[in-house]
Design a protein around this motif. Structure first.
Motif, PDB file in Angstrom:
ATOM      1  N   ALA A  34      11.924 117.020 -22.732  1.00  0.00           N
ATOM      2  CA  ALA A  34      12.384 115.706 -22.220  1.00  0.00           C
ATOM      3  C   ALA A  34      11.963 116.156 -20.412  1.00  0.00           C
ATOM      4  CB  ALA A  34      14.024 116.399 -22.682  1.00  0.00           C
ATOM      5  N   ALA A  35      11.952 117.663 -20.103  1.00  0.00           N
ATOM      6  CA  ALA A  35      11.135 117.990 -19.048  1.00  0.00           C
ATOM      7  C   ALA A  35      10.339 117.228 -18.414  1.00  0.00           C
ATOM      8  CB  ALA A  35      11.139 119.570 -18.881  1.00  0.00           C
ATOM      9  N   LYS A  36       8.969 116.515 -19.653  1.00  0.00           N
ATOM     10  CA  LYS A  36       8.077 115.612 -19.463  1.00  0.00           C
ATOM     11  C   LYS A  36       8.540 114.115 -19.074  1.00  0.00           C
ATOM     12  CE  LYS A  36       3.769 114.981 -20.969  1.00  0.00           C
ATOM     13  NZ  LYS A  36       2.490 115.072 -21.639  1.00  0.00           N
ATOM     14  N   LYS A  37       9.660 113.693 -19.584  1.00  0.00           N
ATOM     15  CA  LYS A  37       9.770 112.127 -19.773  1.00  0.00           C
ATOM     16  C   LYS A  37      10.654 112.586 -18.206  1.00  0.00           C
ATOM     17  CE  LYS A  37      13.245 108.957 -22.000  1.00  0.00           C
ATOM     18  NZ  LYS A  37      13.758 108.418 -22.730  1.00  0.00           N
ATOM     19  N   VAL A  38      11.608 113.226 -17.947  1.00  0.00           N
ATOM     20  CA  VAL A  38      12.387 112.849 -16.335  1.00  0.00           C
ATOM     21  C   VAL A  38      10.795 113.772 -15.508  1.00  0.00           C
ATOM     22  CG1 VAL A  38      13.458 114.233 -14.642  1.00  0.00           C
ATOM     23  CG2 VAL A  38      14.593 113.906 -17.578  1.00  0.00           C
ATOM     24  N   ILE A  39       9.965 114.504 -15.879  1.00  0.00           N
ATOM     25  CA  ILE A  39       9.789 114.218 -14.236  1.00  0.00           C
ATOM     26  C   ILE A  39       8.402 113.217 -14.162  1.00  0.00           C
ATOM     27  CG2 ILE A  39       7.487 116.019 -13.030  1.00  0.00           C
ATOM     28  CD1 ILE A  39      10.019 117.101 -12.900  1.00  0.00           C
ATOM     29  N   THR A  40       7.790 112.857 -15.867  1.00  0.00           N
ATOM     30  CA  THR A  40       7.116 111.784 -15.371  1.00  0.00           C
ATOM     31  C   THR A  40       7.368 110.505 -14.553  1.00  0.00           C
ATOM     32  OG1 THR A  40       5.743 112.500 -17.034  1.00  0.00           O
ATOM     33  CG2 THR A  40       5.278 110.480 -16.520  1.00  0.00           C
ATOM     34  N   MET A  41       8.424 110.482 -14.770  1.00  0.00           N
ATOM     35  CA  MET A  41       9.720 109.433 -14.777  1.00  0.00           C
ATOM     36  C   MET A  41       9.619 109.137 -12.597  1.00  0.00           C
ATOM     37  SD  MET A  41      13.401 107.565 -15.293  1.00  0.00           S
ATOM     38  CE  MET A  41      13.903 108.338 -14.680  1.00  0.00           C
ATOM     39  N   MET A  42      10.018 110.749 -12.319  1.00  0.00           N
ATOM     40  CA  MET A  42      10.130 110.882 -11.168  1.00  0.00           C
ATOM     41  C   MET A  42       8.859 110.914 -10.066  1.00  0.00           C
ATOM     42  SD  MET A  42      13.346 113.958 -11.663  1.00  0.00           S
ATOM     43  CE  MET A  42      13.840 113.449  -9.737  1.00  0.00           C
ATOM     44  N   ILE A  43       7.274 110.949 -11.228  1.00  0.00           N
ATOM     45  CA  ILE A  43       6.117 110.820 -10.214  1.00  0.00           C
ATOM     46  C   ILE A  43       6.335 109.231  -9.529  1.00  0.00           C
ATOM     47  CG2 ILE A  43       4.455 111.406 -10.527  1.00  0.00           C
ATOM     48  CD1 ILE A  43       4.379 113.847 -11.452  1.00  0.00           C
TER      49      ILE A  43
END
Length: 179
Positions: A34-43
């Motif tokens: 979940a963290a990876k998905k959110v952070i990847t999208m925000m980047i």
């Protein structure tokens, strides 16, 4: 203004309140995929940026790069604008918080008048300076005590710019520079 999820708002708002706009650590409960998905999208949207982590400052790691280093996450100006915050205001507030967190500079000690330390300072301030023998004669101290006063109390503790040079006929002459 783009529509942010609650998680994105929490991450960017927390980053705006930290020195250097660090987005780490992430909110509790946000980890793994979940963290990876959110952070990847925000980047991808330009709201967060991966930068080298300064481990000496204790910055938290987002991921390890495999060479003994790691990266951390920083909110970008676009990310701060997405939350409705002006980057200039956020950077100013971060600078104020950082400055307020630093302890005040220690007050430099000043020598008391009429002491042997003051006598030595007066001798060293003369244009011709002073030798250890002259300081011993003026104070009645042993030579090692006079050298210790110059090196310890005057140079290190008080931070006075004392120089030493060999002079023919006199020996080593110590002077207090007027800078």
């Amino acid at each position: 203004m783009p529509k942010l999820t609650d998680t994105q708002t929490i991450i960017l708002s927390a980053a705006a309140q930290r020195a250097d706009n660090l987005a780490m650590p992430l909110p509790k409960g946000l980890h793994g995929a979940a963290a990876k998905k959110v952070i990847t999208m925000m980047i991808g949207r330009g709201w967060l940026e991966e930068v080298d982590a300064d481990l000496r400052k204790g910055e938290p790691l987002w991921r390890e790069t495999g060479d003994g280093h790691g990266t951390t996450l920083v909110a970008t100006d676009a990310g701060l604008l997405a939350t409705g915050l002006e980057p200039v205001v956020v950077k100013t507030m971060a600078a104020i918080r950082t400055h307020a967190a630093q302890p005040p500079a220690p007050k430099r000690p000043t020598p008391r008048a009429g002491t042997k330390q003051a006598q030595i300072i007066t001798l060293l301030q003369r244009p011709e300076g002073a030798t250890i023998a002259e300081i011993v004669a003026a104070t009645g101290w042993q030579a090692h005590s006079a050298r210790g006063m110059i090196a310890g109390a005057l140079k290190k503790k008080l931070g006075l710019p004392i120089t030493s040079e060999k002079v023919d006929g006199r020996g080593t002459v110590h002077r207090l520079n007027a800078s």
